[in-house]
Motif scaffolding. Structure first.
Motif, PDB file in Angstrom:
ATOM      1  N   LYS A   1       5.636   9.393  -8.625  1.00 46.60           N
ATOM      2  CA  LYS A   1       6.262   8.723  -9.776  1.00 46.60           C
ATOM      3  C   LYS A   1       7.505   7.958  -9.317  1.00 46.60           C
ATOM      4  CE  LYS A   1       3.033  10.843 -11.949  1.00 46.60           C
ATOM      5  NZ  LYS A   1       1.755  10.119 -12.161  1.00 46.60           N
ATOM      6  N   SER A   2       8.232   7.401 -10.267  1.00 45.31           N
ATOM      7  CA  SER A   2       9.337   6.506  -9.922  1.00 45.31           C
ATOM      8  C   SER A   2      10.506   7.261  -9.288  1.00 45.31           C
ATOM      9  CB  SER A   2       9.832   5.785 -11.175  1.00 45.31           C
ATOM     10  OG  SER A   2      10.995   5.030 -10.880  1.00 45.31           O
ATOM     11  N   PRO A   3      11.008   6.769  -8.144  1.00 38.90           N
ATOM     12  CA  PRO A   3      12.171   7.420  -7.511  1.00 38.90           C
ATOM     13  C   PRO A   3      13.464   7.174  -8.273  1.00 38.90           C
ATOM     14  CG  PRO A   3      11.600   5.417  -6.318  1.00 38.90           C
ATOM     15  CD  PRO A   3      10.528   5.613  -7.362  1.00 38.90           C
TER      16      PRO A   3
ATOM     17  N   GLN B   1       5.077   2.205 -14.523  1.00 42.11           N
ATOM     18  CA  GLN B   1       6.045   2.299 -13.442  1.00 42.11           C
ATOM     19  C   GLN B   1       7.473   2.458 -13.954  1.00 42.11           C
ATOM     20  OE1 GLN B   1       5.387  -1.214 -11.083  1.00 42.11           O
ATOM     21  NE2 GLN B   1       3.602  -0.376 -10.029  1.00 42.11           N
ATOM     22  N   MET B   2       7.747   1.906 -15.134  1.00 39.67           N
ATOM     23  CA  MET B   2       9.098   1.952 -15.694  1.00 39.67           C
ATOM     24  C   MET B   2       9.261   3.075 -16.714  1.00 39.67           C
ATOM     25  SD  MET B   2      10.976  -0.418 -14.307  1.00 39.67           S
ATOM     26  CE  MET B   2      12.296  -0.716 -15.480  1.00 39.67           C
TER      27      MET B   2
ATOM     28  N   ALA C   1       2.868   5.792  -2.974  1.00 38.99           N
ATOM     29  CA  ALA C   1       4.003   6.686  -3.210  1.00 38.99           C
ATOM     30  C   ALA C   1       4.360   6.733  -4.691  1.00 38.99           C
ATOM     31  CB  ALA C   1       5.206   6.229  -2.392  1.00 38.99           C
ATOM     32  N   LEU C   2       4.327   5.595  -5.342  1.00 43.95           N
ATOM     33  CA  LEU C   2       4.666   5.543  -6.761  1.00 43.95           C
ATOM     34  C   LEU C   2       3.636   6.312  -7.582  1.00 43.95           C
ATOM     35  CD1 LEU C   2       6.760   4.300  -8.677  1.00 43.95           C
ATOM     36  CD2 LEU C   2       5.249   2.348  -8.955  1.00 43.95           C
TER      37      LEU C   2
ATOM     38  N   GLY D   1       0.819  -1.210   0.000  1.00 44.56           N
ATOM     39  CA  GLY D   1       0.000   0.000   0.000  1.00 44.56           C
ATOM     40  C   GLY D   1       0.847   1.253   0.000  1.00 44.56           C
ATOM     41  N   LEU D   2       1.855   1.320   0.874  1.00 42.68           N
ATOM     42  CA  LEU D   2       2.750   2.473   0.897  1.00 42.68           C
ATOM     43  C   LEU D   2       3.510   2.599  -0.417  1.00 42.68           C
ATOM     44  CD1 LEU D   2       4.248   2.216   4.512  1.00 42.68           C
ATOM     45  CD2 LEU D   2       2.700   3.987   3.659  1.00 42.68           C
TER      46      LEU D   2
END
Length: 534
Positions: free
Chosen positions: A253-255, A338-339, A248-249, A243-244
């Motif tokens: 967005k992607s870190p 995600q990528m 967050a994503l 869930g976190l």
């Protein structure tokens, strides 16, 4: 008499009742903005109810006008000898106070005037509660006078943690506080703040319900999520929390993307960001070996092997064949989203149903393919036959399998016992070792147990003596250094056989790690973002 009582209740006893003439409120506010005059009580009353609302082509709010707002408060204060009139204006100002987000105002004047209004309401709160006839809303406000002070919703935190929402209903019913006011936002944040003070096990039970609550208060997601992630990172055991991770994503967005890193670090800091990055790395490894296989049959052996090295993976990219690149099924769309920025199209006549996973570990890139009869190719990261940011890449001998390219280091085959050979190669190439024994350790707690007080090595070729702060240093124990770096997911290079130094690749931003290296005689070189000693 009954009708008269109802009329009085509507006029004075119900805080939720506001003048129904919204057009009259707008006209009164605009007239005041234009003429700067307060002519009648009717106008003053309407203006009090419209203080925080935007009017006109420029969406002007009276509370953001320093001089006119001050004059209005002075005029209302002069109405105290007439309790009915003062009370009605007070009602309007109270509604405006609840509706205006003074904490988040983009204009300094708005935030300043909101605090002035808060002080004004607090000053007269007690006297108003004692006026006759007794008004329920005035008594309710006095009972909840914490709403007119700092940390306004902190007193409700304990009840909210216990799932008691009685106070929410009371604030709505007795004070007419709506769902879109800052009060409801503060209730949510008070709940989250209280949860972060709980013990680890109790805090973890609160996370999922709080994430659901934040979904209903979208303006608070960034602040609330940051509080939850910072607290979660401080837990002794931090298993992956889907869930976190997913929230967050979705929000930040992607870190892994350079453009997104400032947001992540500003909200939760580098350590918590790395925690989420590790979760994402593990997810992408699972996605590749479970979903993106050429025959769509999970390759559990390779998946389990690379999961052991998740903490050593500094960056990664996907190269997707046409089937995966254009597939509109939910999982494929999620992976591509995600990528984003790290996803390329895999080109080649036989690549439609194949995919490639590129992992940067140390100064090397390890490339695995979906088809199981493909070897894992290793390239020097600084000398690749392609650019990691390009939109497509060849999956043949001209691209990811270019064995003639000067940056190509070799290939690793998946024969029986391949795991041992891969592990030796990862250690040889990138000083990387499996992290299954340290997956749940906090880097700060681990550093207390692993000391870098080096003892003399048995291998004289790998030791040297130097001076640091006029003291003789013990030679480097490579085994101890390797263990320290493994726990902290660091990489080191030993160039002493070439007349150089030992370099540990990490910044000076983590005090515990920096102190350990400094005490062991390492010096920090900012230009290389690394520590060194001979």
């Amino acid at each position: 008499m009954a009708l008269s009582a109802q009329a009085l209740q509507r006029e004075f006893g119900d805080i939720a009742s506001a003048p129904a003439e919204l057009h009259s409120i707008e006209s009164a506010v605009q007239s005041y903005l234009n003429t700067r005059e307060l002519n009648t009580f009717r106008d003053i009353k309407y203006i009090c109810f419209g203080v925080s609302s935007p009017y006109g082509a420029e969406s002007t709010r009276l509370i953001e006008h320093e001089e006119l707002f001050t004059d209005l408060l002075k005029t209302v204060e002069h109405l105290q000898p007439e309790p009915r009139k003062f009370r009605r204006c007070y009602q309007g100002l109270l509604k405006s106070y609840f509706n205006y987000r003074g904490y988040a105002s983009e204009l300094a004047t708005g935030g300043k005037n909101w605090l002035i209004l808060r002080d004004f309401l607090a000053q007269h709160c007690k006297a108003l509660a004692k006026q006759k006839p007794v008004m329920d809303w005035a008594q309710a406000l006095y009972q909840h006078k914490n709403l007119l002070a700092d940390a306004p919703c902190k007193p409700y935190a304990k009840a909210l943690l216990a799932g008691d929402l009685t106070v929410v209903d009371e604030l709505k019913n007795r004070l007419g506080i709506d769902d879109d006011t800052w009060v409801m936002d503060e209730l949510v944040l008070a709940h989250i703040h209280a949860s972060t003070a709980l013990k680890d096990a109790e805090f973890m039970q609160q996370i999922s319900p709080l994430l659901q609550l934040l979904e209903k208060h979208t303006l608070l997601i960034t602040k609330g999520l940051a509080l939850l992630l910072r607290r979660y990172e401080a837990c002794v055991n931090r298993p992956e929390h889907h869930g976190l991770r997913d929230t967050a994503l979705r929000e930040w967005k992607s870190p892994w993307m350079e453009a997104n890193k400032p947001m992540w670090h500003a909200q939760i800091g580098e350590t918590a960001t790395n925690m989420v990055k590790l979760w994402l790395t593990k997810q992408h490894i699972k996605d590749f070996f479970e979903l993106l296989q050429a025959d769509r049959q999970a390759d559990t052996q390779r998946m389990e092997f690379w999961l052991q090295y998740a903490e050593a993976i500094e960056d990664f990219w996907l190269a997707l064949g046409n089937f995966s690149f254009y597939n509109q099924q939910t999982d494929y769309k999620r992976i591509r989203k995600q990528m984003e920025g790290h996803c390329m199209r895999l080109e080649g006549s036989n690549q439609n149903y194949d995919n490639a996973f590129l992992m940067k570990i140390g100064n090397f890139v390890f490339i695995e393919f979906g088809k199981q009869n493909n070897a894992c190719h290793v390239f020097s990261f600084n000398n690749l036959p392609f650019a990691t940011g390009q939109t497509s890449v060849s999956g043949t001998q001209s691209g990811l399998k270019n064995t003639r390219h000067p940056g190509w280091q070799g290939k690793l085959s998946h024969f029986d016992g391949w795991q041992q050979e891969f592990a030796k190669s990862l250690l040889r190439y990138a000083n990387a070792s499996p992290m299954e024994n340290h997956a749940h350790q906090s880097p700060f707690s681990a550093s207390k147990r692993i000391s870098l007080s080096f003892s003399p090595s048995q291998n004289s070729k790998l030791t040297a003596e130097s001076s640091h702060s006029d003291n003789q240093l013990k030679p480097i124990d490579l085994n101890k250094l390797r263990e320290f770096c493994a726990i902290h997911n660091l990489h080191f290079d030993d160039h002493r056989n070439l007349g150089g130094a030992v370099w540990v690749r990490t910044s000076d931003k983590q005090p515990t790690i920096a102190d350990a290296l400094r005490n062991a005689g390492f010096q920090y070189q900012q230009t290389k973002n690394a520590w060194w000693r001979v």
